[in-house]
Write a protein that holds these residues in place. Structure first.
Motif, short mmCIF file in Angstrom:
data_model
loop_
_atom_site.label_atom_id
_atom_site.label_comp_id
_atom_site.label_asym_id
_atom_site.label_seq_id
_atom_site.Cartn_x
_atom_site.Cartn_y
_atom_site.Cartn_z
N GLY A 322 0.78 -1.24 0.00
CA GLY A 322 0.00 0.00 0.00
C GLY A 322 0.80 1.27 0.00
O GLY A 322 0.23 2.36 -0.04
N ASN A 323 2.17 1.15 0.05
CA ASN A 323 3.00 2.36 0.10
C ASN A 323 2.50 3.32 1.18
O ASN A 323 2.22 4.51 0.94
N LEU A 324 2.31 2.76 2.37
CA LEU A 324 1.69 3.53 3.45
C LEU A 324 2.71 4.39 4.18
O LEU A 324 3.90 4.08 4.24
N THR A 325 2.19 5.47 4.73
CA THR A 325 3.02 6.29 5.61
C THR A 325 3.19 5.53 6.93
O THR A 325 2.44 4.58 7.23
N PRO A 326 4.17 5.89 7.73
CA PRO A 326 4.35 5.19 9.02
C PRO A 326 3.08 5.16 9.88
O PRO A 326 2.77 4.15 10.50
N ARG A 327 2.35 6.24 9.90
CA ARG A 327 1.12 6.25 10.70
C ARG A 327 0.09 5.31 10.11
O ARG A 327 -0.59 4.58 10.84
N GLN A 328 -0.04 5.32 8.76
CA GLN A 328 -0.98 4.40 8.13
C GLN A 328 -0.58 2.95 8.35
O GLN A 328 -1.43 2.08 8.54
N ALA A 329 0.72 2.68 8.32
CA ALA A 329 1.21 1.30 8.55
C ALA A 329 0.86 0.83 9.96
O ALA A 329 0.48 -0.33 10.18
N ARG A 330 1.02 1.75 10.95
CA ARG A 330 0.66 1.39 12.33
C ARG A 330 -0.83 1.09 12.43
O ARG A 330 -1.25 0.15 13.11
N ASN A 331 -1.66 1.88 11.76
CA ASN A 331 -3.10 1.62 11.80
C ASN A 331 -3.45 0.30 11.12
O ASN A 331 -4.32 -0.43 11.59
N ALA A 332 -2.76 0.00 10.01
CA ALA A 332 -3.01 -1.27 9.34
C ALA A 332 -2.62 -2.45 10.24
O ALA A 332 -3.31 -3.48 10.29
N GLU A 333 -1.51 -2.29 10.96
CA GLU A 333 -1.09 -3.35 11.87
C GLU A 333 -2.08 -3.51 13.02
O GLU A 333 -2.35 -4.62 13.47
N ARG A 334 -2.64 -2.40 13.50
CA ARG A 334 -3.66 -2.50 14.55
C ARG A 334 -4.88 -3.25 14.04
O ARG A 334 -5.49 -4.05 14.75
N ILE A 335 -5.26 -2.98 12.78
CA ILE A 335 -6.39 -3.69 12.19
C ILE A 335 -6.10 -5.19 12.13
O ILE A 335 -6.93 -6.03 12.49
N ALA A 336 -4.88 -5.54 11.69
CA ALA A 336 -4.49 -6.96 11.59
C ALA A 336 -4.47 -7.60 12.97
O ALA A 336 -4.92 -8.74 13.16
N ALA A 337 -3.94 -6.88 13.99
CA ALA A 337 -3.88 -7.43 15.35
C ALA A 337 -5.28 -7.65 15.90
O ALA A 337 -5.57 -8.67 16.55
N SER A 338 -6.18 -6.70 15.64
CA SER A 338 -7.56 -6.85 16.11
C SER A 338 -8.22 -8.04 15.42
O SER A 338 -8.99 -8.79 16.06
N ALA A 339 -7.95 -8.21 14.13
CA ALA A 339 -8.53 -9.36 13.42
C ALA A 339 -8.01 -10.67 13.99
O ALA A 339 -8.77 -11.64 14.14
N ARG A 340 -6.71 -10.72 14.30
CA ARG A 340 -6.16 -11.94 14.90
C ARG A 340 -6.79 -12.21 16.26
O ARG A 340 -7.08 -13.36 16.60
N ARG A 341 -6.99 -11.13 17.04
CA ARG A 341 -7.59 -11.31 18.36
C ARG A 341 -9.03 -11.80 18.23
O ARG A 341 -9.49 -12.67 18.98
N MET A 342 -9.76 -11.28 17.25
CA MET A 342 -11.12 -11.75 17.02
C MET A 342 -11.13 -13.22 16.58
O MET A 342 -11.98 -14.00 17.01
N ALA A 343 -10.17 -13.60 15.75
CA ALA A 343 -10.09 -14.99 15.29
C ALA A 343 -9.82 -15.92 16.47
O ALA A 343 -10.40 -17.01 16.58
N ARG A 344 -8.92 -15.50 17.37
CA ARG A 344 -8.64 -16.33 18.55
C ARG A 344 -9.87 -16.43 19.45
O ARG A 344 -10.14 -17.48 20.04
N THR A 345 -10.61 -15.33 19.58
CA THR A 345 -11.83 -15.36 20.39
C THR A 345 -12.84 -16.34 19.82
O THR A 345 -13.48 -17.11 20.55
N ILE A 346 -12.99 -16.32 18.50
CA ILE A 346 -13.90 -17.28 17.85
C ILE A 346 -13.43 -18.70 18.10
O ILE A 346 -14.24 -19.59 18.41
N ASP A 347 -12.12 -18.94 18.00
CA ASP A 347 -11.59 -20.28 18.25
C ASP A 347 -11.87 -20.71 19.69
O ASP A 347 -12.22 -21.88 19.95
#
Length: 521
Positions: A322-347
């Motif tokens: 995505g050629n993201l800025t550092p701030r955008q990259a941090r937000n994308a990582e937060r989205i990915a971390a939240s998705a992983r946490r949701m996946a673990r909760t479902i499991d």
């Protein structure tokens, strides 16, 4: 004492008194050498050891009183009094709860010992003296029998009344089966449970006819097994009855015991029957409810996974392309971390459903694995997720065994995550894997406030969130981590224990057998 008293005293009665020690020794020897006497009795001595010496003295007094009464021309008050003293000793024997068979044997041995000593010492007993000895001993034996019989009958009546009261209050039926004659007896409650009217005859074939056809073979096998010595005579089973007269189906829990003769053949079965229909219905309703919940959770998780997968893929593409800025990259990582946490909760929710709906809890598939490698991989992921918390790993011995790799890694992750969440700020979490006999121990330790004693009993309950030092877990959020870790250990036929003190911190110890045999397999 009249004029002929001294003559009598210096004859038979005086000689018998001088032989008292010999009579007592001979009596005790006869009692203990009797093959019918219990072995446990022999070191302790005869049951009537305290009563018989005085009884002997009374017998001699009966002989003396009988001789004087004979010289006076017939029975008198003195003789009746002497006889009464003999019977009083017999009553004392009975009052002490003696076994009637043992008491009668010992009294008969006293008579035999007395006659034997008289013969050996040349003491000539006339017909009247012999009759007195036999009559006195027989009277004492008869009195003992009557007293013990009356006490036994009263005790049995009391016990029977209490049993009837208890069984009636608890809805318990009582049955009795003579395995030799085939005679079967049911009380009123047993007949009621089987749907049989009070006037109908009860036979073994009637009993079999009352059993649900799908359970009949299983019950017959249980009866046959209980009648073998190898089974110990235990009979315990639950099955369905179909009322013989009303057709009503009931579930019953039956307990019984088989009794065997000296040759090991079954001769009798006695037991109880309880109607457990309501309990069985409640269990069936609970199973159906759990199945419905399981289906709902499966459908719900499938529904959530579809958009969650899209979110995960999108965040990954943004991060890498995505050629993201550092701030955008941090937000994308937060989205990915939240998705992983949701996946673990479902499991976790699915694992909770499996543990409650499945007959054997969480299913596992053990294979040859190295537990050391599994733990190292899980710890590496946790170190990356918690860079500010030192996590030490000590490995001892061999980690070889049969494990479900994914499940064991999940268990270790849950235990270490719990330790990280509750450790004192800046302190390290220690993980040690070491062998103990045929098992491997995984010890997870953290320093911090101890777990309150009142929380220990519910620590592994689902949705449990134990506060520590004013903080709560920041991991899964639903309080399922420890519950699922415990279920995984149980699925491997292991367990998890916990120790927690203010001075030494908290240690969770998971024990896993190397065999990897799944519980319930």
């Amino acid at each position: 004492m009249d004029d002929d008293g001294p003559f009598v005293e210096t004859s038979i009665t005086a000689r018998l008194r001088s032989c008292k020690g010999d009579v007592m020794d001979r009596w005790a020897r006869r009692v203990l050498e009797d093959p019918r006497a219990p072995r446990a009795q022999r070191p302790a001595g005869p049951l009537l050891a305290r009563e018989v010496p005085a009884l002997f003295d009374d017998l001699v007094e009966v002989l003396s009183a009988s001789r004087r009464a004979e010289q006076r021309g017939g029975e008198d008050a003195e003789l009746r009094c002497a006889h009464a003293r003999v019977e009083e000793h017999a009553r004392r024997c009975a009052a002490q709860g003696r076994c009637i068979a043992a008491a009668l044997r010992e009294l008969s041995h006293l008579r035999a010992a007395l006659i034997e000593v008289c013969v050996e010492q040349g003491i000539s007993l006339g017909v009247s003296e012999a009759q007195v000895i036999h009559a006195a001993v027989d009277a004492s034996m008869w009195t003992s029998a009557l007293e013990i019989e009356a006490a036994t009958r009263a005790a049995l009546e009391d016990s029977g009344a209490l049993l009837r009261l208890a069984t009636r209050a608890g809805g318990v039926g009582v049955w009795d089966y003579d395995t030799v004659t085939g005679k079967l007896r049911w009380d009123e409650r047993s007949r009621e449970v089987a749907g049989l009217d009070p006037a109908s005859e009860v036979r073994y074939d009637v009993f079999l006819a009352a059993i649900h056809p799908d359970d009949r073979e299983r019950v017959q096998e249980a009866v046959r097994r209980s009648q073998t010595l190898e089974s110990g005579g235990e009979y315990s089973i639950e099955y369905r009855l179909v009322g013989l007269c009303n057709g009503v189906e009931r579930w019953v829990a039956v307990q019984g015991r088989t009794f065997f003769d000296a040759e090991g053949r079954s001769v009798r079965m006695i037991g109880t029957v309880i109607d457990v229909t309501e309990r069985k219905r409640a269990e069936a309703a609970r199973r159906e409810e759990l199945v419905r919940r399981g289906r709902f959770m499966a459908a719900f998780s499938h529904y959530l996974r579809t958009p969650l997968t899209s979110i995960t893929l999108a965040s990954r593409m943004l991060t890498h392309h995505g050629n993201l800025t550092p701030r955008q990259a941090r937000n994308a990582e937060r989205i990915a971390a939240s998705a992983r946490r949701m996946a673990r909760t479902i499991d976790d929710l699915l694992d909770l459903t499996r543990s409650r709906c499945g007959a054997n809890g969480i299913p596992i598939a053990p294979r040859p694995e190295d537990l050391h490698a599994l733990c190292k991989s899980a710890i590496d992921e946790l170190r990356a997720a918690h860079p500010g918390v030192p996590i030490r790993l000590d490995l001892e011995g061999s980690g070889a065994g049969l494990w479900d790799a994914e499940r064991v890694a999940q268990m270790v992750t849950n235990l270490v995550q719990n330790a990280v969440d509750h450790a004192d700020p800046g302190s390290a979490v220690g993980v040690t894997v070491r062998p103990r006999e045929g098992d491997l121990l995984i010890e997870v330790h953290n320093d911090g406030p101890s777990i309150a004693p009142e929380l220990m009993e519910t620590l592994f309950d689902p949705f449990h969130e134990a506060p520590a030092g004013g903080r709560t877990s920041t991991g899964r959020g639903l309080g399922l981590g420890l519950f699922i870790a415990q279920q995984i250990a149980k699925a491997h036929r292991g367990e998890i224990a916990v120790e927690s003190t203010a001075a030494r911190g908290t240690t969770f110890t998971a024990r896993l057998p190397r065999t990897g045999e799944a519980a319930g397999s």
